[in-house]
Design a protein around this motif. Sequence first.
Motif, PDB file in Angstrom:
ATOM      1  N   SER A   1       0.827  -1.202   0.000  1.00 13.32           N
ATOM      2  CA  SER A   1       0.000   0.000   0.000  1.00 13.32           C
ATOM      3  C   SER A   1       0.863   1.254   0.000  1.00 13.32           C
ATOM      4  O   SER A   1       0.614   2.194  -0.753  1.00 13.32           O
ATOM      5  N   LYS A   2       1.901   1.272   0.827  1.00 11.49           N
ATOM      6  CA  LYS A   2       2.785   2.438   0.894  1.00 11.49           C
ATOM      7  C   LYS A   2       3.588   2.603  -0.396  1.00 11.49           C
ATOM      8  O   LYS A   2       3.875   3.717  -0.808  1.00 11.49           O
ATOM      9  N   LYS A   3       3.927   1.488  -1.018  1.00  7.34           N
ATOM     10  CA  LYS A   3       4.734   1.543  -2.240  1.00  7.34           C
ATOM     11  C   LYS A   3       3.915   2.021  -3.440  1.00  7.34           C
ATOM     12  O   LYS A   3       4.361   2.875  -4.199  1.00  7.34           O
ATOM     13  N   PHE A   4       2.718   1.457  -3.604  1.00  7.74           N
ATOM     14  CA  PHE A   4       1.926   1.758  -4.803  1.00  7.74           C
ATOM     15  C   PHE A   4       0.882   2.851  -4.595  1.00  7.74           C
ATOM     16  O   PHE A   4       0.401   3.434  -5.548  1.00  7.74           O
ATOM     17  N   ARG A   5       0.505   3.106  -3.366  1.00  8.04           N
ATOM     18  CA  ARG A   5      -0.473   4.146  -3.048  1.00  8.04           C
ATOM     19  C   ARG A   5      -0.010   4.936  -1.826  1.00  8.04           C
ATOM     20  O   ARG A   5      -0.644   4.890  -0.775  1.00  8.04           O
ATOM     21  N   PRO A   6       1.095   5.668  -1.933  1.00  9.08           N
ATOM     22  CA  PRO A   6       1.636   6.354  -0.753  1.00  9.08           C
ATOM     23  C   PRO A   6       0.667   7.370  -0.141  1.00  9.08           C
ATOM     24  O   PRO A   6       0.693   7.601   1.062  1.00  9.08           O
ATOM     25  N   HIS A   7      -0.212   7.928  -0.940  1.00 14.51           N
ATOM     26  CA  HIS A   7      -1.186   8.893  -0.431  1.00 14.51           C
ATOM     27  C   HIS A   7      -2.316   8.218   0.338  1.00 14.51           C
ATOM     28  O   HIS A   7      -3.107   8.870   0.992  1.00 14.51           O
ATOM     29  N   PHE A   8      -2.401   6.890   0.273  1.00 13.79           N
ATOM     30  CA  PHE A   8      -3.468   6.122   0.907  1.00 13.79           C
ATOM     31  C   PHE A   8      -3.363   6.192   2.432  1.00 13.79           C
ATOM     32  O   PHE A   8      -4.360   6.124   3.133  1.00 13.79           O
ATOM     33  N   GLY A   9      -2.149   6.326   2.950  1.00 13.12           N
ATOM     34  CA  GLY A   9      -1.914   6.511   4.378  1.00 13.12           C
ATOM     35  C   GLY A   9      -2.524   5.443   5.260  1.00 13.12           C
ATOM     36  O   GLY A   9      -2.397   4.260   5.005  1.00 13.12           O
ATOM     37  N   HIS A  10      -3.216   5.907   6.287  1.00 15.16           N
ATOM     38  CA  HIS A  10      -3.794   5.006   7.277  1.00 15.16           C
ATOM     39  C   HIS A  10      -5.012   4.235   6.764  1.00 15.16           C
ATOM     40  O   HIS A  10      -5.510   3.354   7.434  1.00 15.16           O
ATOM     41  N   ARG A  11      -5.468   4.538   5.581  1.00 18.61           N
ATOM     42  CA  ARG A  11      -6.650   3.847   5.046  1.00 18.61           C
ATOM     43  C   ARG A  11      -6.391   2.348   4.839  1.00 18.61           C
ATOM     44  O   ARG A  11      -7.299   1.549   4.910  1.00 18.61           O
ATOM     45  N   GLY A  12      -5.130   1.982   4.609  1.00 24.02           N
ATOM     46  CA  GLY A  12      -4.788   0.567   4.493  1.00 24.02           C
ATOM     47  C   GLY A  12      -5.068  -0.173   5.792  1.00 24.02           C
ATOM     48  O   GLY A  12      -5.593  -1.286   5.784  1.00 24.02           O
ATOM     49  N   THR A  13      -4.743   0.460   6.917  1.00 28.05           N
ATOM     50  CA  THR A  13      -5.018  -0.152   8.217  1.00 28.05           C
ATOM     51  C   THR A  13      -6.514  -0.297   8.435  1.00 28.05           C
ATOM     52  O   THR A  13      -6.984  -1.319   8.948  1.00 28.05           O
ATOM     53  N   ILE A  14      -7.284   0.708   8.034  1.00 34.64           N
ATOM     54  CA  ILE A  14      -8.744   0.622   8.156  1.00 34.64           C
ATOM     55  C   ILE A  14      -9.257  -0.568   7.358  1.00 34.64           C
ATOM     56  O   ILE A  14     -10.045  -1.375   7.866  1.00 34.64           O
ATOM     57  N   LEU A  15      -8.826  -0.695   6.109  1.00 33.28           N
ATOM     58  CA  LEU A  15      -9.304  -1.806   5.274  1.00 33.28           C
ATOM     59  C   LEU A  15      -8.904  -3.160   5.841  1.00 33.28           C
ATOM     60  O   LEU A  15      -9.699  -4.107   5.833  1.00 33.28           O
ATOM     61  N   ILE A  16      -7.689  -3.273   6.331  1.00 32.30           N
ATOM     62  CA  ILE A  16      -7.235  -4.528   6.928  1.00 32.30           C
ATOM     63  C   ILE A  16      -8.073  -4.856   8.163  1.00 32.30           C
ATOM     64  O   ILE A  16      -8.556  -5.978   8.323  1.00 32.30           O
ATOM     65  N   ASN A  17      -8.265  -3.888   9.044  1.00 30.41           N
ATOM     66  CA  ASN A  17      -9.021  -4.138  10.273  1.00 30.41           C
ATOM     67  C   ASN A  17     -10.488  -4.451   9.989  1.00 30.41           C
ATOM     68  O   ASN A  17     -11.071  -5.335  10.622  1.00 30.41           O
ATOM     69  N   LEU A  18     -11.095  -3.744   9.054  1.00 26.14           N
ATOM     70  CA  LEU A  18     -12.508  -3.989   8.757  1.00 26.14           C
ATOM     71  C   LEU A  18     -12.709  -5.325   8.049  1.00 26.14           C
ATOM     72  O   LEU A  18     -13.652  -6.051   8.343  1.00 26.14           O
ATOM     73  N   SER A  19     -11.814  -5.676   7.137  1.00 26.51           N
ATOM     74  CA  SER A  19     -11.938  -6.985   6.490  1.00 26.51           C
ATOM     75  C   SER A  19     -11.689  -8.096   7.511  1.00 26.51           C
ATOM     76  O   SER A  19     -12.347  -9.144   7.480  1.00 26.51           O
ATOM     77  N   GLY A  20     -10.786  -7.870   8.453  1.00 31.47           N
ATOM     78  CA  GLY A  20     -10.548  -8.835   9.520  1.00 31.47           C
ATOM     79  C   GLY A  20     -11.775  -9.024  10.397  1.00 31.47           C
ATOM     80  O   GLY A  20     -12.091 -10.142  10.812  1.00 31.47           O
ATOM     81  N   ALA A  21     -12.502  -7.935  10.679  1.00 27.61           N
ATOM     82  CA  ALA A  21     -13.731  -8.030  11.472  1.00 27.61           C
ATOM     83  C   ALA A  21     -14.783  -8.865  10.740  1.00 27.61           C
ATOM     84  O   ALA A  21     -15.455  -9.707  11.344  1.00 27.61           O
ATOM     85  N   LEU A  22     -14.915  -8.647   9.442  1.00 21.45           N
ATOM     86  CA  LEU A  22     -15.869  -9.420   8.638  1.00 21.45           C
ATOM     87  C   LEU A  22     -15.494 -10.905   8.642  1.00 21.45           C
ATOM     88  O   LEU A  22     -16.334 -11.775   8.887  1.00 21.45           O
ATOM     89  N   ILE A  23     -14.235 -11.201   8.404  1.00 23.66           N
ATOM     90  CA  ILE A  23     -13.766 -12.589   8.374  1.00 23.66           C
ATOM     91  C   ILE A  23     -13.934 -13.240   9.747  1.00 23.66           C
ATOM     92  O   ILE A  23     -14.368 -14.390   9.852  1.00 23.66           O
ATOM     93  N   LEU A  24     -13.630 -12.509  10.805  1.00 23.45           N
ATOM     94  CA  LEU A  24     -13.757 -13.047  12.154  1.00 23.45           C
ATOM     95  C   LEU A  24     -15.208 -13.390  12.488  1.00 23.45           C
ATOM     96  O   LEU A  24     -15.481 -14.427  13.098  1.00 23.45           O
ATOM     97  N   GLY A  25     -16.139 -12.547  12.074  1.00 22.53           N
ATOM     98  CA  GLY A  25     -17.559 -12.851  12.284  1.00 22.53           C
ATOM     99  C   GLY A  25     -17.972 -14.109  11.548  1.00 22.53           C
ATOM    100  O   GLY A  25     -18.701 -14.957  12.090  1.00 22.53           O
ATOM    101  N   TRP A  26     -17.508 -14.249  10.317  1.00 23.05           N
ATOM    102  CA  TRP A  26     -17.820 -15.441   9.521  1.00 23.05           C
ATOM    103  C   TRP A  26     -17.234 -16.696  10.166  1.00 23.05           C
ATOM    104  O   TRP A  26     -17.904 -17.726  10.278  1.00 23.05           O
TER     105      TRP A  26
END
Length: 125
Positions: free
Chosen positions: A25-50
């Motif tokens: 994310s930092k390499k290909f989308r450096p402007h993405f910033g902390h949004r990568g952490t949000i996506l990882i955490n939210l997808s983890g929450a979805l997977i954990l519920g499943w």
Amino acid sequence: MTNWLVIGLGASIGAVVRYRLTDLSKKFRPHFGHRGTILINLSGALILGWLFAMTASADLSARGYAFLGTGICGGLTTFSTLNSEAIGQWAGKNTRETLIYLGLTYGLGLPLCALGWWLGHTFGA
């Protein structure tokens, strides 16, 4: 194999995956910033519920949940990075960005976990 070893193995895999995703994310989308952490955490929450739904319906063993849920999802998602990034935003006087970051993470995390649980119960068996 004892549970702590199963969980540790899963956590190490999850942490490596998180590191790699963050690095990409930092390499290909450096402007993405902390949004990568949000996506990882939210997808983890979805997977954990499943995964939790799969355990409740006996489609996933307790040891499987320990490896996949507690281990991999625990290593993949990161509460410490979330808070570190939020404090960095706050210290940089980005109050609005900090509140959006925390609001999205906490406000969407629980509903996504519930959605994962529902999906697991509906389509898992």
